[in-house]
Design a protein around this motif. Structure first.
Motif, mmCIF file in Angstrom:
data_model
loop_
_atom_site.group_PDB
_atom_site.id
_atom_site.type_symbol
_atom_site.label_atom_id
_atom_site.label_comp_id
_atom_site.label_asym_id
_atom_site.label_seq_id
_atom_site.Cartn_x
_atom_site.Cartn_y
_atom_site.Cartn_z
ATOM 1 N N GLU A 161 99.965 60.697 60.121
ATOM 2 C CA GLU A 161 98.746 61.248 60.749
ATOM 3 C C GLU A 161 97.950 61.827 59.704
ATOM 4 N N LEU A 162 98.369 62.310 58.447
ATOM 5 C CA LEU A 162 97.593 62.841 57.351
ATOM 6 C C LEU A 162 97.159 61.721 56.684
ATOM 7 N N LEU A 163 97.802 60.540 56.588
ATOM 8 C CA LEU A 163 97.421 59.470 55.708
ATOM 9 C C LEU A 163 96.202 58.714 56.337
ATOM 10 N N LYS A 164 96.400 58.660 57.774
ATOM 11 C CA LYS A 164 95.351 58.073 58.479
ATOM 12 C C LYS A 164 94.063 58.650 58.542
ATOM 13 N N MET A 165 94.118 60.122 58.362
ATOM 14 C CA MET A 165 92.855 60.849 58.174
ATOM 15 C C MET A 165 92.256 60.749 56.779
ATOM 16 N N LEU A 166 93.117 60.748 55.641
ATOM 17 C CA LEU A 166 92.758 60.193 54.466
ATOM 18 C C LEU A 166 91.941 58.837 54.578
ATOM 19 N N CYS A 167 92.524 58.071 55.160
ATOM 20 C CA CYS A 167 91.913 56.475 55.088
ATOM 21 C C CYS A 167 90.564 56.332 55.880
ATOM 22 N N ILE A 168 90.560 57.134 57.037
ATOM 23 C CA ILE A 168 89.417 57.210 57.623
ATOM 24 C C ILE A 168 88.145 57.899 56.856
ATOM 25 N N ASN A 169 88.714 58.944 56.066
ATOM 26 C CA ASN A 169 87.434 59.457 55.050
ATOM 27 C C ASN A 169 87.621 59.111 53.524
ATOM 28 N N MET A 170 87.976 57.564 53.540
ATOM 29 C CA MET A 170 88.092 57.210 52.320
ATOM 30 C C MET A 170 86.886 57.511 51.384
ATOM 31 N N ASN A 171 87.332 57.977 49.935
ATOM 32 C CA ASN A 171 86.317 58.401 49.112
ATOM 33 C C ASN A 171 85.454 59.293 49.677
ATOM 34 N N GLN A 172 85.605 60.286 50.649
ATOM 35 C CA GLN A 172 84.869 61.280 51.219
ATOM 36 C C GLN A 172 85.918 62.593 51.282
ATOM 37 N N LEU A 173 85.373 63.680 51.648
ATOM 38 C CA LEU A 173 86.097 64.909 51.798
ATOM 39 C C LEU A 173 86.678 64.904 52.946
ATOM 40 N N LEU A 174 88.009 64.984 53.021
ATOM 41 C CA LEU A 174 88.793 65.584 54.261
ATOM 42 C C LEU A 174 89.057 66.914 54.031
ATOM 43 N N ASN A 175 88.277 67.546 55.130
ATOM 44 C CA ASN A 175 88.115 69.125 55.206
ATOM 45 C C ASN A 175 89.729 69.638 55.513
ATOM 46 N N LYS A 207 101.896 55.922 44.273
ATOM 47 C CA LYS A 207 101.558 56.028 42.826
ATOM 48 C C LYS A 207 101.592 54.310 42.208
ATOM 49 N N GLU A 208 102.339 53.533 43.014
ATOM 50 C CA GLU A 208 102.291 52.294 42.546
ATOM 51 C C GLU A 208 101.199 51.645 42.659
ATOM 52 N N GLU A 209 100.080 52.042 43.260
ATOM 53 C CA GLU A 209 98.704 51.343 43.254
ATOM 54 C C GLU A 209 97.814 52.155 42.457
ATOM 55 N N PRO A 210 97.503 51.628 41.046
ATOM 56 C CA PRO A 210 96.747 52.757 40.299
ATOM 57 C C PRO A 210 95.526 52.797 40.651
ATOM 58 N N ARG A 211 94.782 52.315 41.753
ATOM 59 C CA ARG A 211 93.450 52.474 42.124
ATOM 60 C C ARG A 211 93.476 53.497 43.331
ATOM 61 N N LEU A 212 94.497 53.920 43.569
ATOM 62 C CA LEU A 212 94.510 54.907 44.530
ATOM 63 C C LEU A 212 94.975 56.288 44.222
ATOM 64 N N GLU A 213 94.103 57.254 44.635
ATOM 65 C CA GLU A 213 94.610 58.515 43.988
ATOM 66 C C GLU A 213 94.155 59.611 45.169
ATOM 67 N N ILE A 214 94.883 60.516 45.431
ATOM 68 C CA ILE A 214 94.629 61.580 46.184
ATOM 69 C C ILE A 214 94.205 62.800 45.308
ATOM 70 N N ILE A 215 93.051 63.489 45.363
ATOM 71 C CA ILE A 215 92.707 64.554 44.706
ATOM 72 C C ILE A 215 92.533 65.703 45.509
ATOM 73 N N ASN A 216 92.369 66.970 44.761
ATOM 74 C CA ASN A 216 92.163 68.318 45.461
ATOM 75 C C ASN A 216 90.819 68.428 45.345
ATOM 76 N N ILE A 217 89.961 69.170 46.162
ATOM 77 C CA ILE A 217 88.806 69.627 46.161
ATOM 78 C C ILE A 217 88.878 70.877 46.316
ATOM 79 N N HIS A 218 88.838 71.898 45.143
ATOM 80 C CA HIS A 218 89.117 73.265 45.338
ATOM 81 C C HIS A 218 88.700 73.942 46.387
ATOM 82 N N GLY A 219 89.461 74.520 47.178
ATOM 83 C CA GLY A 219 89.120 75.388 48.334
ATOM 84 C C GLY A 219 88.487 74.822 49.695
#
Length: 227
Positions: A161-175, A207-219
């Protein structure tokens, strides 16, 4: 026709915005306070909300939070004279899609609205899609499978569920609060810590896909970056 909820307590600005939006092909309902705006939101179907922050009876932050509890996906733009960093962060924490500081040009408002609506429609189409291509990975959210050539990993329900929400919001903020409410049903401290653990697990899996990264947006939340 795109239907707009406009809540603005400055009657002159509100009237000008309403007339301009209607002239540009939007169907706009204008209200001067948060209570009336919320009542209309509950009775009608809107495509986007434009909310002032400083309003009588119910401020824009409170109104946006109540709207998000009913419809977590509807685009929200704050229109405000406030420019303090804390206010901007608070707006995005609640789930705003954009933030325009007064005075602003009508043309800029329209451009931002159209960009957000295009992105929203794209996201809506992706919500019903069970398969996401992530470089060397393929993620099937229905089967909860993350595949990399012959290697297939079965994800837990919350991981999926979490990965799907990240995918839907690809390159955008997931609140952060939006994800917690959608997956854990509340944003308690312990659930927030639990989500951090799942984010760490997903990072290791991807991590095996170097083009993918999950980053933290502080707060505020996270972004799944795919370059």
């Amino acid at each position: 026709m795109t239907k707009v909820l406009l809540v603005e307590d400055d009657t002159n600005l509100g009237g000008l915005l309403c007339d301009y939006l209607n002239m540009k092909g939007f169907k706009t309902d204008l209200f001067s306070d948060g209570i009336k705006g919320y009542e209309s939101f509950m009775k009608n179907q809107y495509d986007i909300c434009l909310l002032d922050i400083m309003m009588p009876f119910k401020d824009g932050f409170t109104l946006a939070g109540e709207i998000r509890m009913v419809n977590s996906g509807i685009p929200i733009i704050f229109l405000t004279a406030k420019s303090m960093k804390e206010d901007i962060i608070e707006g995005f924490r609640i789930g705003a899609d954009d933030y325009l500081k007064k005075p602003f040009s009508m043309e800029e408002l329209i451009a931002r609205m159209e960009a957000i609506l295009r992105r929203s429609k794209k996201n809506e189409s992706m919500v019903d899609s069970p398969v996401f291509n992530l470089g060397r990975f393929e993620f099937n959210s229905h089967k909860q499978l993350l595949s990399n050539n012959d290697k297939v990993i079965k994800l837990t329900t919350k991981e999926s569920e979490l990965l799907k929400m990240l995918c839907i919001n690809m390159n955008q903020l997931l609140n952060r609060e939006t994800a917690l409410q959608a997956i854990w049903k509340n944003d308690s401290y312990f659930n927030a810590r639990s989500m951090d653990v799942y984010i760490t697990k997903l990072r290791k899996l991807l991590k095996e896909e170097p083009r993918l990264e999950i980053i933290n947006i502080h707060g505020t939340g996270y972004k799944l970056i795919f370059t």
